[in-house]
Design a protein around this motif. Structure first.
Motif, mmCIF file in Angstrom:
data_model
loop_
_atom_site.group_PDB
_atom_site.id
_atom_site.type_symbol
_atom_site.label_atom_id
_atom_site.label_comp_id
_atom_site.label_asym_id
_atom_site.label_seq_id
_atom_site.Cartn_x
_atom_site.Cartn_y
_atom_site.Cartn_z
ATOM 1 N N ARG A 221 -8.915 12.488 -38.319
ATOM 2 C CA ARG A 221 -10.246 12.960 -38.630
ATOM 3 C C ARG A 221 -10.696 12.558 -40.030
ATOM 4 N N SER A 222 -9.769 12.683 -40.998
ATOM 5 C CA SER A 222 -10.224 12.499 -42.363
ATOM 6 C C SER A 222 -10.047 11.085 -42.872
ATOM 7 N N SER A 223 -8.931 10.453 -42.523
ATOM 8 C CA SER A 223 -8.689 9.166 -43.158
ATOM 9 C C SER A 223 -8.752 8.017 -42.162
ATOM 10 N N PHE A 224 -8.915 8.323 -40.886
ATOM 11 C CA PHE A 224 -8.992 7.283 -39.858
ATOM 12 C C PHE A 224 -7.778 6.359 -39.918
ATOM 13 N N ASP A 225 -6.676 6.927 -40.391
ATOM 14 C CA ASP A 225 -5.457 6.139 -40.539
ATOM 15 C C ASP A 225 -4.501 6.549 -39.418
ATOM 16 N N ARG A 226 -4.178 5.585 -38.551
ATOM 17 C CA ARG A 226 -3.385 5.963 -37.387
ATOM 18 C C ARG A 226 -1.892 5.904 -37.631
ATOM 19 N N THR A 227 -1.471 5.309 -38.763
ATOM 20 C CA THR A 227 -0.033 5.173 -38.994
ATOM 21 C C THR A 227 0.659 6.515 -39.271
ATOM 22 N N PRO A 228 0.159 7.324 -40.212
ATOM 23 C CA PRO A 228 0.832 8.620 -40.424
ATOM 24 C C PRO A 228 0.849 9.466 -39.161
ATOM 25 N N ALA A 229 -0.244 9.427 -38.398
ATOM 26 C CA ALA A 229 -0.288 10.189 -37.156
ATOM 27 C C ALA A 229 0.805 9.713 -36.206
ATOM 28 N N ALA A 230 1.000 8.397 -36.142
ATOM 29 C CA ALA A 230 2.020 7.860 -35.233
ATOM 30 C C ALA A 230 3.417 8.240 -35.699
ATOM 31 N N VAL A 231 3.644 8.195 -37.012
ATOM 32 C CA VAL A 231 4.966 8.560 -37.526
ATOM 33 C C VAL A 231 5.254 10.031 -37.217
ATOM 34 N N LEU A 232 4.270 10.891 -37.464
ATOM 35 C CA LEU A 232 4.458 12.308 -37.149
ATOM 36 C C LEU A 232 4.675 12.498 -35.649
ATOM 37 N N GLY A 233 3.962 11.713 -34.840
ATOM 38 C CA GLY A 233 4.151 11.775 -33.389
ATOM 39 C C GLY A 233 5.583 11.443 -33.007
ATOM 40 N N LEU A 234 6.129 10.397 -33.635
ATOM 41 C CA LEU A 234 7.511 10.018 -33.327
ATOM 42 C C LEU A 234 8.485 11.109 -33.755
ATOM 43 N N LEU A 235 8.213 11.745 -34.901
ATOM 44 C CA LEU A 235 9.074 12.859 -35.329
ATOM 45 C C LEU A 235 9.054 13.974 -34.280
ATOM 46 N N LEU A 236 7.859 14.194 -33.743
ATOM 47 C CA LEU A 236 7.705 15.217 -32.709
ATOM 48 C C LEU A 236 8.528 14.850 -31.468
ATOM 49 N N ASP B 204 -19.565 13.645 -59.832
ATOM 50 C CA ASP B 204 -20.430 14.335 -60.782
ATOM 51 C C ASP B 204 -19.693 14.722 -62.064
ATOM 52 N N ARG B 205 -18.450 15.152 -61.933
ATOM 53 C CA ARG B 205 -17.773 15.753 -63.091
ATOM 54 C C ARG B 205 -16.490 15.061 -63.507
ATOM 55 N N GLY B 206 -16.070 14.058 -62.738
ATOM 56 C CA GLY B 206 -14.798 13.415 -63.039
ATOM 57 C C GLY B 206 -13.658 14.130 -62.330
ATOM 58 N N ASP B 207 -12.535 13.401 -62.122
ATOM 59 C CA ASP B 207 -11.440 13.929 -61.312
ATOM 60 C C ASP B 207 -10.793 15.169 -61.932
ATOM 61 N N ASP B 348 -12.063 4.600 -49.759
ATOM 62 C CA ASP B 348 -11.085 4.735 -50.839
ATOM 63 C C ASP B 348 -11.409 5.978 -51.653
ATOM 64 N N SER B 349 -12.692 6.258 -51.756
ATOM 65 C CA SER B 349 -13.115 7.455 -52.454
ATOM 66 C C SER B 349 -12.709 8.704 -51.666
ATOM 67 N N LEU B 350 -12.882 8.631 -50.348
ATOM 68 C CA LEU B 350 -12.497 9.756 -49.485
ATOM 69 C C LEU B 350 -10.995 10.006 -49.572
ATOM 70 N N ASP B 351 -10.215 8.917 -49.618
ATOM 71 C CA ASP B 351 -8.767 9.058 -49.719
ATOM 72 C C ASP B 351 -8.374 9.854 -50.959
ATOM 73 N N LYS B 352 -9.009 9.544 -52.087
ATOM 74 C CA LYS B 352 -8.710 10.267 -53.325
ATOM 75 C C LYS B 352 -9.034 11.754 -53.166
ATOM 76 N N THR B 353 -10.157 12.005 -52.515
ATOM 77 C CA THR B 353 -10.546 13.394 -52.265
ATOM 78 C C THR B 353 -9.468 14.116 -51.458
ATOM 79 N N LEU B 354 -8.974 13.452 -50.409
ATOM 80 C CA LEU B 354 -7.988 14.098 -49.541
ATOM 81 C C LEU B 354 -6.685 14.357 -50.286
ATOM 82 N N VAL B 355 -6.288 13.382 -51.120
ATOM 83 C CA VAL B 355 -5.065 13.566 -51.899
ATOM 84 C C VAL B 355 -5.226 14.767 -52.829
#
Lengths: 539, 363
Positions: A221-236, B204-207, B348-355
């Motif tokens: 949903r958030s990162s559209f990255d299927r690799t971590p999902a697949a790795v977690l799937g394999l762990l499951l 807006d405010r920096g990381d 790439d910006s979204l990734d930073k947010t998620l981290v």
């Protein structure tokens, strides 16, 4: 007459596994392993470094522990509820036993996401772990109740009487004799509960409990990255294999079938005495939590709101579609589960058979969306004409729910004694006729129950149905999702109610099958009678 | 005894066989009916179309809900003049599905609930550039730099509040960190629009400052829910005093149960506050589509006045082109809502947010 082979030390004599059945069972295992092949492709596409990164993340370990804690807690609650209710309804003089038997199966008709939604509105203050345990236990204890109730009906209650006569108190007799009699059944049911909990998304999402499935979904949903999902799937998958192997250990040895001579004594119900009222209250409490609250929630939404002007044609079409794809899923799944379950019951000493049986369970804990994406990946490449057509959707149900049917077939074949088949063979029946005239009729009720479980699960299935259904075709679950996603609860309510009512039909059949077994007595006995009589009539 | 057992067993088997046969027949019949009715999903009637000669319908993967855009897509079918087939699911699942399908996909157009999913597909090379003249009416901030996707409507982040608990709603997201709101703020931490808000906060405010804000927010014991719908429910029932949502959820709820049944009120934060971010829904044409012409025509339709009026009136969103105003809802003009630019499709910006959210423990 065919010569028999003896295999593996103490194992019971049996003819060689027919090649055709082995081939079919292998096909079933291959189908079940499809998602895992896909997961390997996806997990490794960015190199093993990424895999290790995901595996060694601190969060992954925490996830593993949290998922196990949730699965363990729900399984424990389900074992207590399932065994307890089965004992009360089958062995004691609980008032209204037949009604309780049916009521105890009905929660299977309530999808976990519907129950969770109602419960989270009803008790929003509940901590996420408690909420998830409550709802998942309420929805899945019938997976334990059903096989345990069947086993209790079949098992000879006179052994318990013997224990009593030898001085055991009622609790001790229950622990020493009855629990042992239902050990296999409870183990198989508990396994299904555990794997179901690991795969469930609806409840953990709504209760916001961070389990594997929720994080897998978040990754898409958030990162559209299927690799971590697949790795977690394999762990499951690894976790599933470990759990299935552990469950196999608990099966142990010993023949679960009744073969003793003489009529099974009609069980004299254990008098509850002073425990009558608490027992009734307990059963009623479980019913309120698992059925009463969801039903009240649905009625509330049905009665409320302006968007409830339901298009009856659309609802009827969704009912018809749900029924057809779910029944198709049940039939095809059963066809593939029969050879696996039969081999697992009759040839469990063979390594190949053990591998096949475990293979069918391996992907059972995977969330529906992962199974769906694996079929998207494979279908679009290798089966384009079937992609997003009904057969592909049915195939998804097979992959998702095969173990429900395999377990039922294995248990019911194992419970009909192999000696009956030996008798038939010794009297000159060729193997094919033995299968048709002895094995299948004996196992029929259990086999049918397995198919019904698949139909039930397929009716409630959402994530795979959303991605794989034929364009323009809606099931009750997808319609329900459409409205809840838009926040239109009143509009969703008729579909939720329709789904619960439709799913109640196979659930009632499952529950109703139990009292029927009472009249017919233990299947093994009746089957034996059939054989002996046929043989007696033969010249 | 044995006779009875034998007979009952036989009967049971026969009954089972009969049931199976009946079920099988039912399946065949129903499946046949089901496949007969599939195909044109957008509307009940198939527009007199030239689809047949072009091979297949215009297939739309819609991450936007059918109850919101179903009628609009039926209009689209009529306007574009090509048979339209729509598949609905959540935007992120459809994005994952499109990524798996790759070049083999039958989809021609992706209609997404948020820009993030469109950005992911554009980055994977699955979207084709739209002709400049098709998207020129949309401000540059609301489309991809290479025109691989374009926003079709906008929504504002707002505060929903319970007037019984909050007499004057705050004028800054910073107020949510105050002890007065401890345990009383509801939000949906896994929702894409909340992620966009955090991204806006970072820009807006920096990381550093954004992280401090998130830590203080988390320490103020906010109530986390799975969706914006549940957040609004929490405010409406008084369980929470304030909820972070998108503005149109409130309008949807009012349409669903009636204005007198909704006690929650909306409050727009002043322009320039990261809490007043604007998010978009948008569309992109799938690269290699056999219906590219029709797909581009569909995008033109979505950016046309008819569709824009539909968004303004029926889904209570902001039109993305100028000159269209809602006739039904009380919406603050878009220009007054946002005070800074966020590249909504940038992953790439979204990734930073998620981290950052992961580090702070908001998941």
């Amino acid at each position: 007459m065919r010569s028999r082979q003896r295999r593996g030390g103490g194992e019971r004599a049996s003819p060689t596994a027919p090649t055709a059945w082995l081939a079919l069972a292998t096909l079933a295992a291959a189908v079940a392993l499809l998602p895992i092949a896909y997961l390997f492709v996806r997990a490794l596409e960015r190199g093993p470094g990424v895999v290790l990164d995901v595996v060694w993340r601190e969060r992954t370990v925490a996830l593993l522990l949290r998922s196990l804690a949730l699965g363990g807690a729900v399984t424990a609650v389900c074992l207590v509820l399932g065994i307890g209710l089965a004992y009360l309804t089958i062995r004691t003089d609980l008032p209204g036993r037949r009604a309780w038997t049916v009521i105890a199966v009905l929660p299977l008709a309530v999808p976990s996401y519907v129950a969770s939604y109602v419960w989270v509105s009803f008790a929003p203050g509940l901590p996420s772990f408690a909420g998830a345990v409550l709802v998942l236990s309420a929805c899945s204890y019938p997976y334990v109740f059903l096989p345990v109730a069947a086993a209790l009906r079949r098992a000879d209650s006179s052994t318990q009487d013997v224990a009593r006569s030898l001085g055991d108190g009622p609790w001790r007799a229950f622990a020493r004799v009855t629990l042992r009699q239902v050990r296999h059944a409870a183990g198989a049911g508990g396994l299904l509960v555990m794997l179901y909990v690991l795969s469930d998304f609806g409840a953990v999402a709504i209760w916001r409990f961070d389990a594997f499935t929720r994080v897998i979904h978040a990754s898409y949903r958030s990162s559209f990255d299927r690799t971590p999902a697949a790795v977690l799937g394999l762990l499951l998958v690894l976790l599933t294999i470990a759990i299935t192997l552990a469950e196999t250990r608990t099966r142990g040895r010993g023949e679960p079938a009744r073969v003793g001579s003489g009529a099974a004594a009609p069980a004299a119900p254990v008098p509850l005495g002073a425990w009558r009222v608490p027992a009734c209250l307990a059963a009623a409490g479980v019913a309120v939590v698992s059925l009463g609250v969801p039903a009240a929630g649905l009625l509330y939404w049905l009665a409320r709101g302006s968007s409830a002007g339901t298009d009856v044609d659309v609802l009827a079409a969704a009912v018809a579609t749900t029924l057809s794809v779910a029944v198709a899923g049940g039939i095809v799944t059963l066809a593939l589960a029969l050879p696996v379950g039969w081999l697992a019951a009759r040839h469990h000493g063979r390594a190949a058979v053990r591998f096949i049986e475990h293979a069918t369970y391996a992907g059972h804990a995977l969330p529906g969306v992962v199974v769906a994406l694996s079929l998207v990946f494979l279908g679009v490449r290798y089966a384009q004409p079937l992609y997003q057509r009904t057969p592909m959707l049915v195939l998804a149900y097979v992959v998702l729910f095969l173990p429900l049917a395999v377990g039922a077939v294995r248990a019911s074949v194992a419970q009909s004694s192999v000696r009956l088949e030996e008798v038939a063979r010794s009297l000159g029946r060729p193997p094919r006729r033995v299968m048709r005239e002895v094995t299948l009729p004996l196992a029929a009720p259990g086999v049918a129950a397995g198919a019904l479980l698949v139909v039930l699960a397929a009716m409630k299935e959402l994530p795979a149905t959303l991605l794989l259904h034929p364009t323009g075709m809606d099931t009750l679950a997808t319609r329900l999702w459409t409205f809840t996603d838009a926040g239109a609860h009143a509009a969703a309510a008729p579909y939720a109610a329709g789904l619960v009512l439709l799913a109640a039909v196979p659930a009632l059949l499952l529950g109703g099958a139990l009292p029927a077994a009472r009249g017919a007595r233990a299947p093994a006995r009746a089957g034996r009678a059939a054989v002996t009589e046929q043989e007696a009539m033969a010249p | 005894m044995t006779m009875n057992a034998h007979v009952s067993r036989r009967r049971a088997t026969a009954r089972l066989a009969a049931t199976a046969a009946a079920a099988g027949t039912a399946v065949l019949v129903l499946t046949a009916c089901g496949s007969g009715s599939s195909g044109s999903a957008a509307g009940s009637s198939t527009a007199g179309s030239s689809a047949a000669d072009q091979g297949g319908p215009l297939t739309i993967y819609s991450g936007r809900n059918e109850t919101l855009v179903g009628p609009l897509l039926a209009d689209l079918e009529e306007s574009v003049g090509t048979e339209v087939a729509v598949r609905y699911a959540s935007s992120s699942e459809l994005a994952a599905q499109l990524l798996e399908e790759g070049e083999q996909t039958e989809a021609d157009l992706f209609f997404s609930q948020d820009a993030g999913a469109l950005g992911a597909l554009a980055e994977a090379g699955l979207l084709t550039g739209l002709p400049e003249d098709a998207v020129s009416t949309v401000a540059a901030a609301y489309r991809d730099a290479d025109n691989r996707w374009v926003a079709t409507s906008a929504r504002a982040r707002v505060l929903a509040y319970d007037p019984d608990q909050v007499s004057t709603p705050p004028d800054s997201v910073d107020a949510l960190l105050e002890p007065a709101y401890a345990g009383k703020v509801a939000y949906a931490p896994t929702n894409a629009s909340f992620h966009a808000f955090v991204t806006a906060l970072r820009i807006d405010r920096g990381d550093e400052a954004a992280k401090t804000w998130l830590e203080r927010f988390a320490a103020n014991r906010p109530q986390a829910y799975e969706s914006n719908v549940l957040v609004l429910d929490a405010v409406d029932s008084g369980r929470a005093a304030i909820g972070l949502i998108n503005h149109y959820y409130w309008h949807q709820k009012v349409a669903e149960v009636g204005a007198d049944q909704v006690s929650a009120r909306l409050h727009y934060l002043p322009a320039g506050d990261p809490g007043a971010l604007v998010n978009v829904a948008g569309a992109g044409v799938i690269a290699g589509s056999e219906q590219e012409q029709a797909a581009v025509a569909a995008v033109r339709f979505l950016l046309g006045t008819r569709a824009q009026q539909y968004f303004a009136d029926e889904t209570a969103e902001y039109p993305i082109i100028s000159g269209v105003r809602t006739t039904k809802h009380d919406l603050q003009p878009l220009e007054q809502v946002q005070g800074f630019e966020v590249d909504l499709g940038r992953l790439d910006s979204l990734d930073k947010t998620l981290v950052m959210l992961d580090e702070v423990g908001i998941t």
